[in-house]
Enzyme design. Structure first.
Site, PDB file in Angstrom:
ATOM      1  N   GLU A  91       0.816  -1.222   0.000  1.00 54.04           N
ATOM      2  CA  GLU A  91       0.000   0.000   0.000  1.00 54.04           C
ATOM      3  C   GLU A  91       0.845   1.264   0.000  1.00 54.04           C
ATOM      4  O   GLU A  91       1.194   1.784   1.065  1.00 54.04           O
ATOM      5  CB  GLU A  91      -0.940   0.031   1.216  1.00 54.04           C
ATOM      6  CG  GLU A  91      -1.819   1.283   1.207  1.00 54.04           C
ATOM      7  CD  GLU A  91      -2.684   1.453   2.456  1.00 54.04           C
ATOM      8  OE1 GLU A  91      -2.538   0.660   3.407  1.00 54.04           O
ATOM      9  OE2 GLU A  91      -3.492   2.390   2.473  1.00 54.04           O
ATOM     10  N   LYS A 114      -2.794  -1.901  -2.975  1.00 52.01           N
ATOM     11  CA  LYS A 114      -3.743  -0.945  -2.392  1.00 52.01           C
ATOM     12  C   LYS A 114      -3.164   0.434  -2.621  1.00 52.01           C
ATOM     13  O   LYS A 114      -2.039   0.718  -2.213  1.00 52.01           O
ATOM     14  CB  LYS A 114      -3.897  -1.238  -0.893  1.00 52.01           C
ATOM     15  CG  LYS A 114      -4.767  -0.233  -0.151  1.00 52.01           C
ATOM     16  CD  LYS A 114      -5.254  -0.789   1.174  1.00 52.01           C
ATOM     17  CE  LYS A 114      -5.999   0.265   1.955  1.00 52.01           C
ATOM     18  NZ  LYS A 114      -6.743  -0.293   3.092  1.00 52.01           N
TER      19      LYS A 114
HETATM   20  P1  13P Z   1      -8.896   4.777   4.541  1.00 52.00           P
HETATM   21  O1  13P Z   1      -9.825   4.131   3.549  1.00 52.00           O
HETATM   22  O2  13P Z   1      -9.602   5.430   5.686  1.00 52.00           O
HETATM   23  O3  13P Z   1      -7.870   5.651   3.871  1.00 52.00           O
HETATM   24  O4  13P Z   1      -8.091   3.598   5.240  1.00 52.00           O
HETATM   25  C1  13P Z   1      -7.584   2.595   4.465  1.00 52.00           C
HETATM   26  C2  13P Z   1      -6.342   2.093   5.062  1.00 52.00           C
HETATM   27  O5  13P Z   1      -6.251   0.940   5.378  1.00 52.00           O
HETATM   28  C3  13P Z   1      -5.206   3.007   5.228  1.00 52.00           C
HETATM   29  O6  13P Z   1      -4.045   2.289   5.472  1.00 52.00           O
END
Ligand code: 13P
Length: 339
Positions: free
Chosen positions: A176, A218
């Protein structure tokens, strides 16, 4: 081993489903609780997560839930662990394993995410506790003179080391990189930073011999900075995001699961829907929302057991709306069906 992680990755992006990110660290969940005037005690955090995970029909549109270290060890009132509750509902348990973004020394304003020390052992333990996938988040900032190539590389390298360790332990790594919405930059600056970050990430994943079909990405949508006076339309966001992903993500990646990053819950759904109206991309385009799935439910709950059912209905509704956005079948008119 690759077969199992590949199958799990595909299950996580199954049709009309996405991931619920409920892995807020103790510091972050305190902020969320502060917003509804609820004290962040271990007991209240457990009650809140229990409300989310016992939502009737949660498995209809939620494929997996990302847990936090405290949460994966907790149990519901009837004594079954949260892992058991989720598995029974057909939802795959996952775990956040990074230990947070820390200031990158000598690079003012930039961060590098930590958590590699002892990770092999922690992954083995989380695997025993029932986690089948993991998450690691890197934060990339847009500003005067950054992101620097070095901050991008440091984060990409750490994420690739994490991903390799996950696959070695039989868990699917969600990588991510989040390019933050902080700032007043134009959408082009976000597209450029996202492209550079993805190029570095996939180069590092290849060097670390990570099996891409056994991973998920992600990432942020390509957006204007929060303070930009000239905000892009939903259609422009969808087009810029698809263009950036198409140019920079290998086709073997089974799915992209977006973070919501501060977008409103409805914007996050509308934009995902816009992207899924366009066919022809090689990866599934899904969601792994934290705030965009939880906010309305958190507000309905407000720490009062009497609100449990109402809060669960709101969560189930948001999950269903995002499930429809997986195929471009969402419409804002459907929001009225929440009650
Ligand atoms: P948000 O969708 O609130 O950005 O959170 C997703 C997430 O896992 C951030 O690491």
């Amino acid at each position: 081993m690759n077969d199992a992680t590949r199958a799990t990755a595909r299950e996580l992006v199954a049709p009309s489903k996405g991931i619920l990110a409920a892995d807020e660290s103790t510091g972050t969940i305190k902020k969320r609780f502060d917003s509804i005037g609820v004290e962040s005690t271990e007991g209240n955090r457990r009650q809140y997560r229990q409300m989310l995970f016992t939502t009737p029909g949660i498995g209809d549109h939620i494929s997996g839930v990302i847990l936090y270290d405290e949460t994966i060890r907790q149990a519901s009132d009837d004594g079954s662990t949260f892992v058991e509750v989720l598995e029974k509902a057909g939802v795959i348990p996952g775990i956040k394993v990074d230990t947070g973004a820390k200031a990158l020394a000598l690079f003012p304003g930039e961060t590098v995410t930590e958590g590699l020390d002892g990770l092999r052992e922690r992954l083995a333990e989380y695997g025993e506790l029932g986690a089948r996938f993991a998450k690691w988040r890197a934060t990339i900032f847009i500003g005067e003179g950054f992101p620097t190539e070095f901050a991008i590389l440091a984060n990409a390298h750490a994420m690739a080391r994490y991903a390799a360790l996950c696959q070695d332990a039989g868990l699917v790594p969600i990588v991510e990189p989040e390019i933050l919405m902080d700032g007043d930059h134009h959408i082009d600056a976000c597209e450029d930073a996202t492209a550079r970050t993805l190029q570095a990430l996939y180069a590092q994943l290849a060097e670390h011999r990570v099996d891409l079909p056994g991973t998920l990405l992600k990432v942020n949508m390509v957006l204007c900075g929060k303070g930009c006076p000239d905000q892009a339309s939903h259609e422009e966001v969808a087009a810029a995001t698809i263009r950036c992903l198409t140019a920079n993500i290998p086709a073997e990646v089974p799915g992209v699961v977006f973070l919501s990053g501060g977008m409103s819950d409805e914007d996050a759904t509308i934009r995902l829907n816009e992207m899924n109206k366009v066919s022809g991309h090689p990866w599934e385009l899904s969601f792994s929302y934290g705030r965009a799935l939880q906010q309305p439910s958190l507000r309905a709950w407000r720490g009062d057991p009497a609100n449990l059912e109402a809060a669960q209905k709101v969560l189930a509704h948001r999950a269903r709306m995002n499930g429809l956005a997986r195929t471009g079948e969402y419409s804002p008119d459907l929001e009225a069906s929440a009650a």
